[in-house]
Design a protein around this motif. Sequence first.
Motif, PDB file in Angstrom:
ATOM      1  N   GLY A  15      32.624  39.318  75.390  1.00  0.00           N
ATOM      2  CA  GLY A  15      32.562  40.145  76.594  1.00  0.00           C
ATOM      3  C   GLY A  15      32.945  41.586  76.328  1.00  0.00           C
ATOM      4  O   GLY A  15      32.592  42.487  77.099  1.00  0.00           O
ATOM      5  N   THR A  16      33.642  41.816  75.216  1.00  0.00           N
ATOM      6  CA  THR A  16      34.026  43.184  74.862  1.00  0.00           C
ATOM      7  C   THR A  16      32.904  43.911  74.116  1.00  0.00           C
ATOM      8  O   THR A  16      33.023  45.107  73.844  1.00  0.00           O
ATOM      9  N   LEU A  17      31.806  43.200  73.787  1.00  0.00           N
ATOM     10  CA  LEU A  17      30.691  43.829  73.073  1.00  0.00           C
ATOM     11  C   LEU A  17      30.090  44.979  73.879  1.00  0.00           C
ATOM     12  O   LEU A  17      29.621  45.965  73.318  1.00  0.00           O
ATOM     13  N   ARG A  18      30.143  44.868  75.196  1.00  0.00           N
ATOM     14  CA  ARG A  18      29.562  45.902  76.059  1.00  0.00           C
ATOM     15  C   ARG A  18      30.247  47.256  75.869  1.00  0.00           C
ATOM     16  O   ARG A  18      29.704  48.297  76.247  1.00  0.00           O
ATOM     17  N   LEU A  19      31.459  47.240  75.294  1.00  0.00           N
ATOM     18  CA  LEU A  19      32.168  48.503  75.066  1.00  0.00           C
ATOM     19  C   LEU A  19      31.557  49.302  73.932  1.00  0.00           C
ATOM     20  O   LEU A  19      31.853  50.475  73.757  1.00  0.00           O
ATOM     21  N   GLY A  20      30.717  48.629  73.117  1.00  0.00           N
ATOM     22  CA  GLY A  20      30.021  49.313  72.038  1.00  0.00           C
ATOM     23  C   GLY A  20      30.919  49.615  70.861  1.00  0.00           C
ATOM     24  O   GLY A  20      32.053  49.148  70.768  1.00  0.00           O
ATOM     25  N   ILE A  21      30.383  50.411  69.931  1.00  0.00           N
ATOM     26  CA  ILE A  21      31.127  50.816  68.749  1.00  0.00           C
ATOM     27  C   ILE A  21      31.985  52.028  69.102  1.00  0.00           C
ATOM     28  O   ILE A  21      31.494  53.011  69.662  1.00  0.00           O
ATOM     29  N   LYS A  22      33.266  51.951  68.775  1.00  0.00           N
ATOM     30  CA  LYS A  22      34.203  53.016  69.146  1.00  0.00           C
ATOM     31  C   LYS A  22      34.958  53.454  67.899  1.00  0.00           C
ATOM     32  O   LYS A  22      36.076  52.978  67.642  1.00  0.00           O
ATOM     33  N   PRO A  23      34.373  54.347  67.090  1.00  0.00           N
ATOM     34  CA  PRO A  23      35.038  54.765  65.849  1.00  0.00           C
ATOM     35  C   PRO A  23      36.404  55.374  66.116  1.00  0.00           C
ATOM     36  O   PRO A  23      36.628  56.027  67.126  1.00  0.00           O
ATOM     37  N   GLY A  24      37.302  55.146  65.171  1.00  0.00           N
ATOM     38  CA  GLY A  24      38.665  55.670  65.306  1.00  0.00           C
ATOM     39  C   GLY A  24      39.678  54.573  65.034  1.00  0.00           C
ATOM     40  O   GLY A  24      39.376  53.389  65.216  1.00  0.00           O
ATOM     41  N   VAL A 148      34.191  45.855  55.112  1.00  0.00           N
ATOM     42  CA  VAL A 148      34.117  46.922  56.118  1.00  0.00           C
ATOM     43  C   VAL A 148      33.014  46.590  57.116  1.00  0.00           C
ATOM     44  O   VAL A 148      31.949  46.080  56.758  1.00  0.00           O
ATOM     45  N   GLY A 149      33.255  46.891  58.389  1.00  0.00           N
ATOM     46  CA  GLY A 149      32.234  46.647  59.400  1.00  0.00           C
ATOM     47  C   GLY A 149      31.189  47.750  59.442  1.00  0.00           C
ATOM     48  O   GLY A 149      29.996  47.498  59.347  1.00  0.00           O
ATOM     49  N   LEU A 150      31.641  48.997  59.555  1.00  0.00           N
ATOM     50  CA  LEU A 150      30.731  50.134  59.683  1.00  0.00           C
ATOM     51  C   LEU A 150      31.346  51.359  59.024  1.00  0.00           C
ATOM     52  O   LEU A 150      32.435  51.788  59.404  1.00  0.00           O
ATOM     53  N   GLY A 151      30.646  51.902  58.036  1.00  0.00           N
ATOM     54  CA  GLY A 151      31.120  53.113  57.374  1.00  0.00           C
ATOM     55  C   GLY A 151      32.308  52.833  56.474  1.00  0.00           C
ATOM     56  O   GLY A 151      32.202  52.169  55.462  1.00  0.00           O
ATOM     57  N   GLY A 152      33.465  53.342  56.863  1.00  0.00           N
ATOM     58  CA  GLY A 152      34.657  53.165  56.051  1.00  0.00           C
ATOM     59  C   GLY A 152      35.827  53.955  56.594  1.00  0.00           C
ATOM     60  O   GLY A 152      36.853  53.400  56.976  1.00  0.00           O
ATOM     61  N   ARG A 153      35.659  55.262  56.680  1.00  0.00           N
ATOM     62  CA  ARG A 153      36.766  56.149  57.047  1.00  0.00           C
ATOM     63  C   ARG A 153      37.377  55.767  58.395  1.00  0.00           C
ATOM     64  O   ARG A 153      38.602  55.700  58.530  1.00  0.00           O
ATOM     65  N   LEU A 154      36.537  55.525  59.404  1.00  0.00           N
ATOM     66  CA  LEU A 154      37.022  55.216  60.740  1.00  0.00           C
ATOM     67  C   LEU A 154      36.855  53.742  61.105  1.00  0.00           C
ATOM     68  O   LEU A 154      37.010  53.369  62.272  1.00  0.00           O
ATOM     69  N   ASP A 155      36.519  52.906  60.123  1.00  0.00           N
ATOM     70  CA  ASP A 155      36.326  51.487  60.400  1.00  0.00           C
ATOM     71  C   ASP A 155      37.662  50.809  60.696  1.00  0.00           C
ATOM     72  O   ASP A 155      38.702  51.172  60.137  1.00  0.00           O
ATOM     73  N   SER A 156      37.623  49.800  61.552  1.00  0.00           N
ATOM     74  CA  SER A 156      38.849  49.118  61.971  1.00  0.00           C
ATOM     75  C   SER A 156      39.613  48.501  60.812  1.00  0.00           C
ATOM     76  O   SER A 156      40.839  48.355  60.882  1.00  0.00           O
ATOM     77  N   THR A 157      38.918  48.129  59.754  1.00  0.00           N
ATOM     78  CA  THR A 157      39.601  47.521  58.608  1.00  0.00           C
ATOM     79  C   THR A 157      40.361  48.538  57.768  1.00  0.00           C
ATOM     80  O   THR A 157      41.159  48.161  56.907  1.00  0.00           O
ATOM     81  N   ASN A 158      40.132  49.824  58.001  1.00  0.00           N
ATOM     82  CA  ASN A 158      40.694  50.854  57.124  1.00  0.00           C
ATOM     83  C   ASN A 158      42.166  51.160  57.415  1.00  0.00           C
ATOM     84  O   ASN A 158      42.680  52.207  57.049  1.00  0.00           O
ATOM     85  N   VAL A 159      42.827  50.223  58.065  1.00  0.00           N
ATOM     86  CA  VAL A 159      44.264  50.338  58.295  1.00  0.00           C
ATOM     87  C   VAL A 159      45.055  49.670  57.167  1.00  0.00           C
ATOM     88  O   VAL A 159      46.281  49.792  57.115  1.00  0.00           O
ATOM     89  N   LEU A 160      44.360  48.947  56.290  1.00  0.00           N
ATOM     90  CA  LEU A 160      45.068  48.213  55.237  1.00  0.00           C
ATOM     91  C   LEU A 160      45.305  49.101  54.015  1.00  0.00           C
ATOM     92  O   LEU A 160      44.648  50.119  53.823  1.00  0.00           O
ATOM     93  N   LEU A 178      27.270  57.857  60.996  1.00  0.00           N
ATOM     94  CA  LEU A 178      27.794  58.209  59.678  1.00  0.00           C
ATOM     95  C   LEU A 178      27.278  59.532  59.126  1.00  0.00           C
ATOM     96  O   LEU A 178      27.815  60.031  58.139  1.00  0.00           O
ATOM     97  N   GLY A 179      26.230  60.089  59.727  1.00  0.00           N
ATOM     98  CA  GLY A 179      25.698  61.354  59.223  1.00  0.00           C
ATOM     99  C   GLY A 179      24.238  61.247  58.847  1.00  0.00           C
ATOM    100  O   GLY A 179      23.678  60.151  58.716  1.00  0.00           O
ATOM    101  N   ASN A 180      23.608  62.392  58.658  1.00  0.00           N
ATOM    102  CA  ASN A 180      22.167  62.452  58.428  1.00  0.00           C
ATOM    103  C   ASN A 180      21.768  62.582  56.974  1.00  0.00           C
ATOM    104  O   ASN A 180      20.581  62.554  56.651  1.00  0.00           O
ATOM    105  N   THR A 181      22.725  62.746  56.084  1.00  0.00           N
ATOM    106  CA  THR A 181      22.404  62.901  54.662  1.00  0.00           C
ATOM    107  C   THR A 181      23.146  61.855  53.846  1.00  0.00           C
ATOM    108  O   THR A 181      24.155  61.286  54.291  1.00  0.00           O
ATOM    109  N   LEU A 182      22.660  61.617  52.645  1.00  0.00           N
ATOM    110  CA  LEU A 182      23.301  60.667  51.745  1.00  0.00           C
ATOM    111  C   LEU A 182      24.730  61.097  51.435  1.00  0.00           C
ATOM    112  O   LEU A 182      25.650  60.267  51.360  1.00  0.00           O
ATOM    113  N   GLU A 183      24.931  62.397  51.276  1.00  0.00           N
ATOM    114  CA  GLU A 183      26.265  62.906  50.972  1.00  0.00           C
ATOM    115  C   GLU A 183      27.234  62.652  52.132  1.00  0.00           C
ATOM    116  O   GLU A 183      28.387  62.265  51.907  1.00  0.00           O
TER     117      GLU A 183
END
Length: 431
Positions: A15-24, A148-160, A178-183
Amino acid sequence: MEIHTYEKALEWIHGTLRLGIKPGLSRMQLMLEKLGHPEKAHSWIHVAGTNGKGSTLTFIRSMLEAEGYQVGTFTSPYIESFNERISVNGKPISNDEILLLVQHIKPIVEEIANSKFGPPSEFEIITAMMFLYFAKYHTAIDFGVIEVGLGGRLDSTNVLQPLISVITTVGLDHMEFLGNTLEQITAEKGGIIKQEIPIISGVLQPEAQTVLHDISQKKHAKIKQLGVDFQVKSRRQNTFTFIGETKRLPDLTVSLEGPHQVNNAAVAIATLLELKNSGQIHLSVEAIRSGLINAAWKGRMETLSKEPLIILDGAHNPEGIRAFKETVKQINEEKIILFSALQDKNYQEMIKELKTIPNSKLCLTTFDYPRAMTKEILTEVALNNQIEKVEDWQVFIKEQISSLDSTCLLITGSLYFIAEVRQLLTENILD
């Protein structure tokens, strides 16, 4: 509202899926603080990347298991059941344990939801459940391998704070976040790099390698790069030789199909050898060999039937489709390819790649999922790309299987789609 059943627990989580992705990380950090910081209870291996995370994690887990370790894993999405996202030595946690976790964490989620931080997302809740499970309900693991779920820097797992960090590949996916370029995307993936914590990279593009090396230097983190610090040699089908700085391992065989899996296996080996060389694990050559050949990962170039030949592969972005293409080119038989992608993915590029597979017929479909193509988009995309439209994929698969002779059926695209297809095939058609 109190929750007393597994079904209600899943209903609350989803039911919390409706909140979408919330980076941070602020909500995640607050939730873990209120739970007593369960993320500090164990030693972790952190795995990021555009593709290959799950396979690399599986190789790492399988080799550690072969050495006799208890290994907890956190993966996404699931293929057969929600529970498999949190597993120990490949065994998903029980329905009762999911219920216990939800009963424990729900009051904290509701407290945070009413604060200035706002309600945690579904992935934040599941990540917190995972940390809580290994800290309180199954404390006997030796290591946790965390995807990691999405990206890395702001992913929820990046607290470890891991023993080692791994980045498998980098490609143009989730560009809206995540951005428009590979870099830019590489910099987000490289956000998992921690101060003085070693990193293993399977990234192949020179410009992406440069970004990771720059981040590593700033963090004083030793980086080892596939193709530079460790190599894959004598590659033939699923057999290869691994050459590291201090170790040469000839004639290794991987269970997972596809040339890209050899690279994933090499990254996994390099990860564990780094931990062995720093005295943090024991690792025998026998465990490496056994772990690679016994690793199993559902829905990734998985052969569900040999007669007729039916293969599933969750290739959900252009990079994944290119790996899929390289693998299935080795199949000489006529190929029927059924493909479905989420409408927020770069499906035009994926279709373009799939159309170049020799000796094949490409069919496009959709399925019942919030982010899947609508019927209108399905019709338009199929027409514009001059490929067959399949409105009912379940009927299509049943009809194809009943008429397959020397033709093989390849089903690829979204992992959410692959999960539904796998359930249909294993429970209703191939049982």
